[in-house]
Every structure is written in structure tokens, then in C-alpha cells.
Design a protein around this motif. Structure first.
Motif, PDB file in Angstrom:
ATOM      1  N   ASP A 140     -16.341   2.827   9.834  1.00  0.00           N
ATOM      2  CA  ASP A 140     -16.246   4.273  10.039  1.00  0.00           C
ATOM      3  C   ASP A 140     -15.465   4.888   8.881  1.00  0.00           C
ATOM      4  OD1 ASP A 140     -15.881   6.824  10.939  1.00  0.00           O
ATOM      5  OD2 ASP A 140     -14.459   6.288  12.512  1.00  0.00           O
ATOM      6  N   ASN A 141     -16.052   5.828   8.185  1.00  0.00           N
ATOM      7  CA  ASN A 141     -15.383   6.425   7.033  1.00  0.00           C
ATOM      8  C   ASN A 141     -14.777   7.784   7.366  1.00  0.00           C
ATOM      9  OD1 ASN A 141     -17.446   8.287   7.037  1.00  0.00           O
ATOM     10  ND2 ASN A 141     -18.517   7.441   5.273  1.00  0.00           N
ATOM     11  N   SER A 142     -14.622   8.089   8.631  1.00  0.00           N
ATOM     12  CA  SER A 142     -14.182   9.423   9.017  1.00  0.00           C
ATOM     13  C   SER A 142     -12.733   9.698   8.635  1.00  0.00           C
ATOM     14  CB  SER A 142     -14.354   9.614  10.531  1.00  0.00           C
ATOM     15  OG  SER A 142     -13.559   8.670  11.242  1.00  0.00           O
ATOM     16  N   LEU A 143     -11.945   8.657   8.385  1.00  0.00           N
ATOM     17  CA  LEU A 143     -10.541   8.871   8.049  1.00  0.00           C
ATOM     18  C   LEU A 143     -10.366   9.384   6.630  1.00  0.00           C
ATOM     19  CD1 LEU A 143      -8.884   5.747   9.697  1.00  0.00           C
ATOM     20  CD2 LEU A 143      -8.897   8.103  10.529  1.00  0.00           C
ATOM     21  N   GLY A 144     -11.344   9.149   5.778  1.00  0.00           N
ATOM     22  CA  GLY A 144     -11.301   9.776   4.479  1.00  0.00           C
ATOM     23  C   GLY A 144     -10.991   8.872   3.312  1.00  0.00           C
ATOM     24  N   TRP A 145     -10.934   9.516   2.150  1.00  0.00           N
ATOM     25  CA  TRP A 145     -10.872   8.856   0.850  1.00  0.00           C
ATOM     26  C   TRP A 145      -9.647   7.963   0.682  1.00  0.00           C
ATOM     27  CZ3 TRP A 145     -13.707   7.728  -3.175  1.00  0.00           C
ATOM     28  CH2 TRP A 145     -13.157   7.595  -4.453  1.00  0.00           C
ATOM     29  N   THR A 146      -8.486   8.402   1.111  1.00  0.00           N
ATOM     30  CA  THR A 146      -7.247   7.676   0.825  1.00  0.00           C
ATOM     31  C   THR A 146      -6.941   6.586   1.838  1.00  0.00           C
ATOM     32  OG1 THR A 146      -5.908   9.299   2.023  1.00  0.00           O
ATOM     33  CG2 THR A 146      -6.244   9.666  -0.341  1.00  0.00           C
ATOM     34  N   GLU A 147      -7.845   6.336   2.780  1.00  0.00           N
ATOM     35  CA  GLU A 147      -7.627   5.259   3.741  1.00  0.00           C
ATOM     36  C   GLU A 147      -8.510   4.050   3.484  1.00  0.00           C
ATOM     37  OE1 GLU A 147      -7.817   8.494   4.869  1.00  0.00           O
ATOM     38  OE2 GLU A 147      -5.637   8.591   5.117  1.00  0.00           O
ATOM     39  N   ASN A 148      -9.238   4.044   2.341  1.00  0.00           N
ATOM     40  CA  ASN A 148     -10.063   2.863   2.091  1.00  0.00           C
ATOM     41  C   ASN A 148      -9.181   1.689   1.673  1.00  0.00           C
ATOM     42  OD1 ASN A 148     -10.024   2.576  -0.926  1.00  0.00           O
ATOM     43  ND2 ASN A 148     -10.968   4.603  -0.844  1.00  0.00           N
ATOM     44  N   ALA A 149      -9.767   0.502   1.648  1.00  0.00           N
ATOM     45  CA  ALA A 149      -8.984  -0.722   1.551  1.00  0.00           C
ATOM     46  C   ALA A 149      -8.206  -0.846   0.248  1.00  0.00           C
ATOM     47  CB  ALA A 149      -9.913  -1.926   1.726  1.00  0.00           C
ATOM     48  N   LEU A 150      -8.700  -0.286  -0.835  1.00  0.00           N
ATOM     49  CA  LEU A 150      -8.014  -0.450  -2.111  1.00  0.00           C
ATOM     50  C   LEU A 150      -6.634   0.203  -2.101  1.00  0.00           C
ATOM     51  CD1 LEU A 150      -8.433  -1.723  -4.888  1.00  0.00           C
ATOM     52  CD2 LEU A 150      -9.135   0.519  -5.687  1.00  0.00           C
ATOM     53  N   TRP A 151      -6.493   1.313  -1.395  1.00  0.00           N
ATOM     54  CA  TRP A 151      -5.192   1.966  -1.305  1.00  0.00           C
ATOM     55  C   TRP A 151      -4.179   1.037  -0.626  1.00  0.00           C
ATOM     56  CZ3 TRP A 151      -4.160   7.063  -3.042  1.00  0.00           C
ATOM     57  CH2 TRP A 151      -5.273   7.716  -3.577  1.00  0.00           C
ATOM     58  N   THR A 152      -4.640   0.299   0.375  1.00  0.00           N
ATOM     59  CA  THR A 152      -3.769  -0.655   1.052  1.00  0.00           C
ATOM     60  C   THR A 152      -3.360  -1.767   0.105  1.00  0.00           C
ATOM     61  OG1 THR A 152      -4.928  -0.196   3.139  1.00  0.00           O
ATOM     62  CG2 THR A 152      -3.604  -2.211   3.031  1.00  0.00           C
ATOM     63  N   SER A 153      -4.314  -2.285  -0.626  1.00  0.00           N
ATOM     64  CA  SER A 153      -4.044  -3.385  -1.553  1.00  0.00           C
ATOM     65  C   SER A 153      -3.072  -2.976  -2.652  1.00  0.00           C
ATOM     66  CB  SER A 153      -5.364  -3.866  -2.166  1.00  0.00           C
ATOM     67  OG  SER A 153      -5.145  -4.854  -3.143  1.00  0.00           O
ATOM     68  N   LEU A 154      -3.293  -1.831  -3.267  1.00  0.00           N
ATOM     69  CA  LEU A 154      -2.436  -1.403  -4.367  1.00  0.00           C
ATOM     70  C   LEU A 154      -1.046  -0.996  -3.895  1.00  0.00           C
ATOM     71  CD1 LEU A 154      -5.115   0.325  -6.531  1.00  0.00           C
ATOM     72  CD2 LEU A 154      -3.441  -1.315  -7.396  1.00  0.00           C
ATOM     73  N   ALA A 155      -0.938  -0.462  -2.694  1.00  0.00           N
ATOM     74  CA  ALA A 155       0.393  -0.174  -2.158  1.00  0.00           C
ATOM     75  C   ALA A 155       1.204  -1.459  -2.049  1.00  0.00           C
ATOM     76  CB  ALA A 155       0.278   0.504  -0.794  1.00  0.00           C
ATOM     77  N   GLY A 156       0.541  -2.544  -1.635  1.00  0.00           N
ATOM     78  CA  GLY A 156       1.220  -3.832  -1.566  1.00  0.00           C
ATOM     79  C   GLY A 156       1.622  -4.351  -2.927  1.00  0.00           C
ATOM     80  N   LEU A 157       0.784  -4.104  -3.934  1.00  0.00           N
ATOM     81  CA  LEU A 157       1.120  -4.559  -5.276  1.00  0.00           C
ATOM     82  C   LEU A 157       2.351  -3.847  -5.809  1.00  0.00           C
ATOM     83  CD1 LEU A 157       0.029  -6.259  -7.815  1.00  0.00           C
ATOM     84  CD2 LEU A 157      -0.548  -4.001  -8.681  1.00  0.00           C
ATOM     85  N   TRP A 158       2.414  -2.531  -5.655  1.00  0.00           N
ATOM     86  CA  TRP A 158       3.542  -1.773  -6.215  1.00  0.00           C
ATOM     87  C   TRP A 158       4.847  -2.048  -5.485  1.00  0.00           C
ATOM     88  CZ3 TRP A 158       2.481  -1.118 -10.793  1.00  0.00           C
ATOM     89  CH2 TRP A 158       1.274  -0.591 -11.246  1.00  0.00           C
ATOM     90  N   GLU A 159       4.769  -2.652  -4.304  1.00  0.00           N
ATOM     91  CA  GLU A 159       5.986  -3.136  -3.657  1.00  0.00           C
ATOM     92  C   GLU A 159       6.536  -4.372  -4.353  1.00  0.00           C
ATOM     93  OE1 GLU A 159       4.896  -3.870   0.355  1.00  0.00           O
ATOM     94  OE2 GLU A 159       4.757  -1.747   0.903  1.00  0.00           O
ATOM     95  N   ARG A 160       5.692  -5.018  -5.171  1.00  0.00           N
ATOM     96  CA  ARG A 160       6.057  -6.273  -5.818  1.00  0.00           C
ATOM     97  C   ARG A 160       6.212  -6.153  -7.328  1.00  0.00           C
ATOM     98  NH1 ARG A 160       2.780  -6.930  -1.506  1.00  0.00           N
ATOM     99  NH2 ARG A 160       3.173  -8.704  -0.105  1.00  0.00           N
ATOM    100  N   SER A 161       5.859  -5.019  -7.905  1.00  0.00           N
ATOM    101  CA  SER A 161       5.870  -4.889  -9.358  1.00  0.00           C
ATOM    102  C   SER A 161       6.134  -3.455  -9.770  1.00  0.00           C
ATOM    103  CB  SER A 161       4.531  -5.345  -9.943  1.00  0.00           C
ATOM    104  OG  SER A 161       4.484  -5.121 -11.344  1.00  0.00           O
ATOM    105  N   ASP A 162       6.830  -3.299 -10.899  1.00  0.00           N
ATOM    106  CA  ASP A 162       7.016  -1.966 -11.484  1.00  0.00           C
ATOM    107  C   ASP A 162       6.749  -1.997 -12.985  1.00  0.00           C
ATOM    108  OD1 ASP A 162       9.186  -3.398 -12.336  1.00  0.00           O
ATOM    109  OD2 ASP A 162      10.705  -1.976 -11.647  1.00  0.00           O
TER     110      ASP A 162
END
Length: 276
Positions: A140-162
């Protein structure tokens, strides 16, 4: 259970012979670009973007591919060429789509201690993150653009790297994937990729320099080197970080962010590589 598998196999065989696109190679795949064309249309509508945001990605990747002897597509293209290319599913055009080729590349992964004793300069996995959501091509894509899986993945990366990025390899199965990667990685806010890519465009070289510095997809990616599910990002990044690429070499490249796996799939990864 056995009956279910036999039924499913029969359904898949029947689907593989369905006349989707008939003799039209660009349209004949059962699983192909239609969902991504819909995402493209939605992005253009929701954010008031123009197709130049997609065109710059296609031209950037092709420009880099012209110097890559392993690329399938090495003929230079312009923004005008992109806009004149054949429409496949409105608004998707031929030059928005990756090139279906087979390829084989390999990496050796070992410990940092062992790598120091090997003959080639080591490249290290600095940080990585996998992520998924119930938003994407399959869900279901009703939640929109910023809820797709890549946003989840990259948020996890930036918790580990700067780390500051020298190289960026956003997934490019379709140009809309790359737009998603650019925004999810935080180069700009949602819907602002068009302005970012315009301000980052090197008109003389026909390439992107995000923030005036970060080069994008230096091998041509799936759009021009050829489809590899993003694995060719790893091999290209390692070669660039080792400094072995001659006239293609990015000077002083020390870090690379890779985003294999489409924005709208359920299985993207975000990986940061560094030299030391």
C-alpha cells in the motif's frame, strides 16, 4: 502444500507467455516499469517538478559510462536526447530505464587485519543498514513518498556514520529510484531534488556534483553500464577508492555511499565504504 506449489508454478508459466507488450521488448516484461511510471507521475504532481530532474540523472550516468569500457551504453546523450526519447509508460521514457544485461563481478570480503597484508589497497565497510517498510511497489503506497523503505535504510545508516561523501551510488533501475535515494540520503528535502540537481549540474562536463563536490554513479550504473541490481556499485566504488581507474579516476576519493536495491522494493541497503 505440494498442490499449491504446482498451481503457482502453472500460474507463473502462463503469465510468462501472456501477450504483455507482445513483440515490444521495452513493454514485454511481466514485472516492469508500470509501477515506477506511476511513482514518477505522482512525484511530478505532488511536488510540481519537471522531467528535467530525471533527465539530469540519465545524462549524468551516460556521461560517466562513456569512459567506462565495461559499460553497455557508451554513446553520449544530452538533455534534449532524453526529452526526445520514446515514451514507454507516461511519463516514463526509454532513457529512464536501466539496460537489461547479464554481468558477473566479484568481491573478496575478509577481516581488516587480513586485508592489510594483501597486495591491493583495502577498502573498508564503515557502516551499513538494511531497512524496510510496508510502502512501495508491492505494498500500500497511501502513506506517501517519505515512508518508502529506502528512507528507513538511510536513517539507520546516518545513525552509524557522519562521513562526508566523495562518491554516491544511488540505485537507478529507473530514474525515479535515484530521485528517491538523493532525497532519502538527505542531500535535500522531499520534493527538492529538481532544484538540487539543477544547482549541482556541471553544464560543461554534463555531470552532477552534489553540493559542488560529490560525484554520482561514476560507472554509469544500471542506466548505462547495465543492470546488476546495484552490485556493480560495489565493484566501481572499490576501484575508485583504491585509485586504480586512470583517466576515470576521481581524485582523492576516500568515501562512497552505495544504495543498492530500489526505493520502492522492500529490500534496500545503505552501505558506506571508506579507504582508511
Amino acid at each position: 502444500m505440494g498442490c499449491w506449489f504446482r498451481l503457482r508454478a502453472a500460474q507463473l508459466r502462463a503469465a510468462s507467455h501472456a501477450p504483455i507488450g507482445r513483440d515490444d521488448f521495452a513493454r514485454r516484461w511481466l514485472h516492469s516499469g508500470e509501477p515506477y511510471a506511476a511513482w514518477m507521475a505522482r512525484y511530478l504532481h505532488d511536488y510540481g517538478a519537471t522531467k528535467d530532474v530525471f533527465a539530469r540523472i540519465a545524462v549524468n550516468n551516460r556521461t560517466h559510462a562513456t569512459k567506462n569500457p565495461n559499460a553497455a551504453m557508451r554513446t553520449p546523450i544530452t538533455m534534449e536526447d532524453y526529452h526526445a526519447s520514446r515514451v514507454i509508460w507516461e511519463p516514463m521514457q526509454m532513457l529512464d530505464m536501466d539496460v537489461p544485461v547479464d554481468c558477473a563481478e566479484a568481491l573478496i570480503i575478509t577481516t581488516a587485519e587480513r586485508a592489510r597484508d594483501l597486495r591491493h589497497k583495502p577498502v573498508y565497510v564503515h557502516a551499513m543498514s538494511l531497512g524496510g517498510s510496508r510502502v512501495g511497489e508491492y505494498y500500500d503506497n497511501s502513506l506517501g513518498w517519505t515512508e518508502n523503505a529506502l528512507w528507513t535504510s538511510l536513517a539507520g545508516l546516518w545513525e552509524r556514520s557522519d562521513l562526508t561523501l566523495d562518491l554516491f551510488f544511488p540505485y537507478d533501475g529507473y530514474t525515479i529510484d535515484t530521485v528517491g535515494c538523493v532525497e532519502a540520503a538527505g542531500f535535500c528535502k522531499p520534493g527538492e531534488a529538481g532544484d538540487l540537481l539543477a544547482s549541482s549540474w556541471d553544464a560543461e562536463a554534463h555531470i552532477l556534483r552534489l553540493g559542488g563536490h560529490t560525484l554520482v554513479t561514476t560507472n554509469g550504473g544500471g542506466l548505462s553500464q547495465g543492470r546488476a541490481g546495484g552490485f556493480n556499485f560495489y565493484t566501481e566504488a572499490v576501484r575508485q577508492l583504491r585509485g586504480t581507474e586512470g583517466e576515470r579516476q576521481v581524485p582523492s576519493a576516500r568515501t562512497a555511499l552505495l544504495c543498492p536495491g530500489a526505493s520502492f522494493f522492500h529490500d534496500p541497503a545503505s552501505v558506506m565504504l571508506r579507504t582508511d
